[in-house]
Write a protein that holds these residues in place. Structure first.
Motif, PDB file in Angstrom:
ATOM      1  N   ALA A  16      30.909  46.832  40.713  1.00  0.00           N
ATOM      2  CA  ALA A  16      31.514  45.652  41.927  1.00  0.00           C
ATOM      3  C   ALA A  16      30.148  45.220  42.587  1.00  0.00           C
ATOM      4  O   ALA A  16      29.002  45.698  42.541  1.00  0.00           O
ATOM      5  N   LEU A  17      30.376  43.949  43.185  1.00  0.00           N
ATOM      6  CA  LEU A  17      29.424  43.431  43.847  1.00  0.00           C
ATOM      7  C   LEU A  17      28.961  44.268  45.195  1.00  0.00           C
ATOM      8  O   LEU A  17      29.642  45.089  45.670  1.00  0.00           O
ATOM      9  N   PRO A  18      27.727  44.196  45.667  1.00  0.00           N
ATOM     10  CA  PRO A  18      27.242  45.024  46.460  1.00  0.00           C
ATOM     11  C   PRO A  18      27.628  44.937  48.060  1.00  0.00           C
ATOM     12  O   PRO A  18      27.821  45.782  48.738  1.00  0.00           O
ATOM     13  N   GLY A  19      28.066  43.645  48.275  1.00  0.00           N
ATOM     14  CA  GLY A  19      28.555  43.355  49.688  1.00  0.00           C
ATOM     15  C   GLY A  19      27.642  43.449  50.737  1.00  0.00           C
ATOM     16  O   GLY A  19      26.206  42.994  50.154  1.00  0.00           O
ATOM     17  N   GLY A  78      39.706  47.618  47.446  1.00  0.00           N
ATOM     18  CA  GLY A  78      38.428  47.463  46.577  1.00  0.00           C
ATOM     19  C   GLY A  78      37.342  48.123  46.705  1.00  0.00           C
ATOM     20  O   GLY A  78      37.404  49.224  47.529  1.00  0.00           O
ATOM     21  N   HIS A  79      36.284  47.723  46.281  1.00  0.00           N
ATOM     22  CA  HIS A  79      35.149  48.581  46.241  1.00  0.00           C
ATOM     23  C   HIS A  79      33.924  47.819  47.378  1.00  0.00           C
ATOM     24  O   HIS A  79      33.155  48.344  47.776  1.00  0.00           O
ATOM     25  N   THR A  80      33.694  46.699  47.425  1.00  0.00           N
ATOM     26  CA  THR A  80      32.652  45.990  47.995  1.00  0.00           C
ATOM     27  C   THR A  80      32.804  45.888  49.421  1.00  0.00           C
ATOM     28  O   THR A  80      33.830  45.399  50.096  1.00  0.00           O
ATOM     29  N   PRO A  81      31.988  46.490  50.291  1.00  0.00           N
ATOM     30  CA  PRO A  81      31.932  46.587  51.642  1.00  0.00           C
ATOM     31  C   PRO A  81      31.890  44.930  52.311  1.00  0.00           C
ATOM     32  O   PRO A  81      30.954  44.134  51.900  1.00  0.00           O
ATOM     33  N   ASN A  82      32.825  44.492  53.270  1.00  0.00           N
ATOM     34  CA  ASN A  82      32.675  43.394  53.795  1.00  0.00           C
ATOM     35  C   ASN A  82      32.534  42.214  52.976  1.00  0.00           C
ATOM     36  O   ASN A  82      31.335  41.235  53.080  1.00  0.00           O
ATOM     37  N   PRO A  83      33.666  42.166  51.892  1.00  0.00           N
ATOM     38  CA  PRO A  83      33.360  40.834  50.955  1.00  0.00           C
ATOM     39  C   PRO A  83      33.599  39.670  51.746  1.00  0.00           C
ATOM     40  O   PRO A  83      34.345  39.428  52.512  1.00  0.00           O
ATOM     41  N   GLU A  87      33.645  36.002  46.812  1.00  0.00           N
ATOM     42  CA  GLU A  87      33.371  37.222  46.062  1.00  0.00           C
ATOM     43  C   GLU A  87      34.612  37.879  45.598  1.00  0.00           C
ATOM     44  O   GLU A  87      34.756  38.511  44.654  1.00  0.00           O
ATOM     45  N   VAL A  88      35.819  37.792  46.636  1.00  0.00           N
ATOM     46  CA  VAL A  88      36.894  38.266  46.058  1.00  0.00           C
ATOM     47  C   VAL A  88      37.554  37.590  44.952  1.00  0.00           C
ATOM     48  O   VAL A  88      37.949  38.180  44.012  1.00  0.00           O
ATOM     49  N   CYS A  89      37.491  36.277  45.047  1.00  0.00           N
ATOM     50  CA  CYS A  89      37.866  35.282  43.809  1.00  0.00           C
ATOM     51  C   CYS A  89      37.265  35.447  42.752  1.00  0.00           C
ATOM     52  O   CYS A  89      37.787  35.351  41.827  1.00  0.00           O
ATOM     53  N   SER A  90      36.123  36.172  42.764  1.00  0.00           N
ATOM     54  CA  SER A  90      35.493  36.147  41.570  1.00  0.00           C
ATOM     55  C   SER A  90      35.899  37.553  40.591  1.00  0.00           C
ATOM     56  O   SER A  90      35.694  37.512  39.571  1.00  0.00           O
ATOM     57  N   GLY A  91      36.774  38.436  41.179  1.00  0.00           N
ATOM     58  CA  GLY A  91      37.441  39.278  40.487  1.00  0.00           C
ATOM     59  C   GLY A  91      36.313  40.700  40.448  1.00  0.00           C
ATOM     60  O   GLY A  91      36.431  41.502  39.838  1.00  0.00           O
ATOM     61  N   MET A  92      35.238  40.131  41.004  1.00  0.00           N
ATOM     62  CA  MET A  92      34.047  41.325  41.119  1.00  0.00           C
ATOM     63  C   MET A  92      33.840  42.352  42.123  1.00  0.00           C
ATOM     64  O   MET A  92      32.839  42.963  42.470  1.00  0.00           O
ATOM     65  N   THR A  93      35.022  42.407  43.005  1.00  0.00           N
ATOM     66  CA  THR A  93      35.122  43.294  44.277  1.00  0.00           C
ATOM     67  C   THR A  93      36.311  44.350  43.998  1.00  0.00           C
ATOM     68  O   THR A  93      35.995  45.498  44.704  1.00  0.00           O
TER      69      THR A  93
END
Length: 219
Positions: A16-19, A78-83, A87-93
């Motif tokens: 997941a992205l770091p946020g 999800g996993h990413t803090p404060n997305p 970023e959410v639409c990328s599917g990577m959070t």
């Protein structure tokens, strides 16, 4: 384009992205009611969180209900803090687009909210709603206590049975403990009140959800 790829598999925490540490700025007040979006909420209010596809239309389905004090859209599960939305639409959070519902249990029951939730979308579609494809469009109920979990699981079971009778596939609604809720950006809040002709991708099954106790005000 990376951020526009549609993902149908939830990433692991390591993927997941770091946020970021700081929350994304959002509105201070509800565009329709003028009430404080992020609280403080009056004593006795309870909270519920639902994911049922694009959160623009999903939020409107709840703010119109008697007994609902305020609603807000955001990201959860999800996993990413404060997305961010991108970023959410990328599917990577791993996040879902969700609606926070703050309600008065003396005026509307949690079961009534569940009925609105199930009847406002098709909970059998997995990682999509209609033409909206991605993990952020999955069907989900995010619970704050065991009473909510029990009610949500019961509603899912009875609606699954009702849908099966009509030839629908298996209900895919996830029921999980409510983790952090991250408020979405200002322009997403009460979007369809600000843009009456705006996009709403929600569509129910047309099958009634035979669930629960109706609030006193609705009896």
């Amino acid at each position: 384009m990376f951020f526009m790829r549609k993902k149908t598999t939830i990433p692991t925490p390591a993927e997941a992205l770091p946020g970021r540490d700081a929350p994304i700025p959002t509105a201070e007040r509800h565009y329709v009611s003028g009430r404080p979006l992020q609280g403080p909420y009056p004593d006795g209010m309870r909270q519920a969180v639902f994911g049922l596809g694009c959160f623009w239309g999903a939020e409107r389905a709840f703010w119109t209900l008697p007994g609902v004090w305020v609603t807000a859209v955001g990201y959860a599960a999800g996993h990413t803090p404060n997305p961010t939305y991108e970023e959410v639409c990328s599917g990577m959070t791993g996040h879902n687009e969700v609606v926070l519902v703050v309600y008065d249990p003396n005026e509307i029951s949690y079961e009534r909210l569940l009925k609105t939730f199930f009847e406002s979308h098709d909970p059998t579609q997995g990682m999509r709603q209609g033409n909206d494809v991605g993990t952020q469009y999955r069907s989900g109920v995010y619970v704050f206590d065991e009473a909510q979990r029990t009610a949500a699981e019961a509603a899912r079971a009875v609606y699954h049975a009702a849908l099966q009778e009509k030839g629908f596939p298996t209900v895919t609604t996830e029921i999980r403990e409510a983790g952090p809720f991250y408020f979405a950006e200002d322009y997403h809040q009460q979007y369809l009140a600000k843009n009456p002709g705006g996009y709403c991708g929600l569509g129910g099954t047309g099958v009634s959800c035979p669930v629960g106790v109706i609030a006193r005000s609705e009896a």
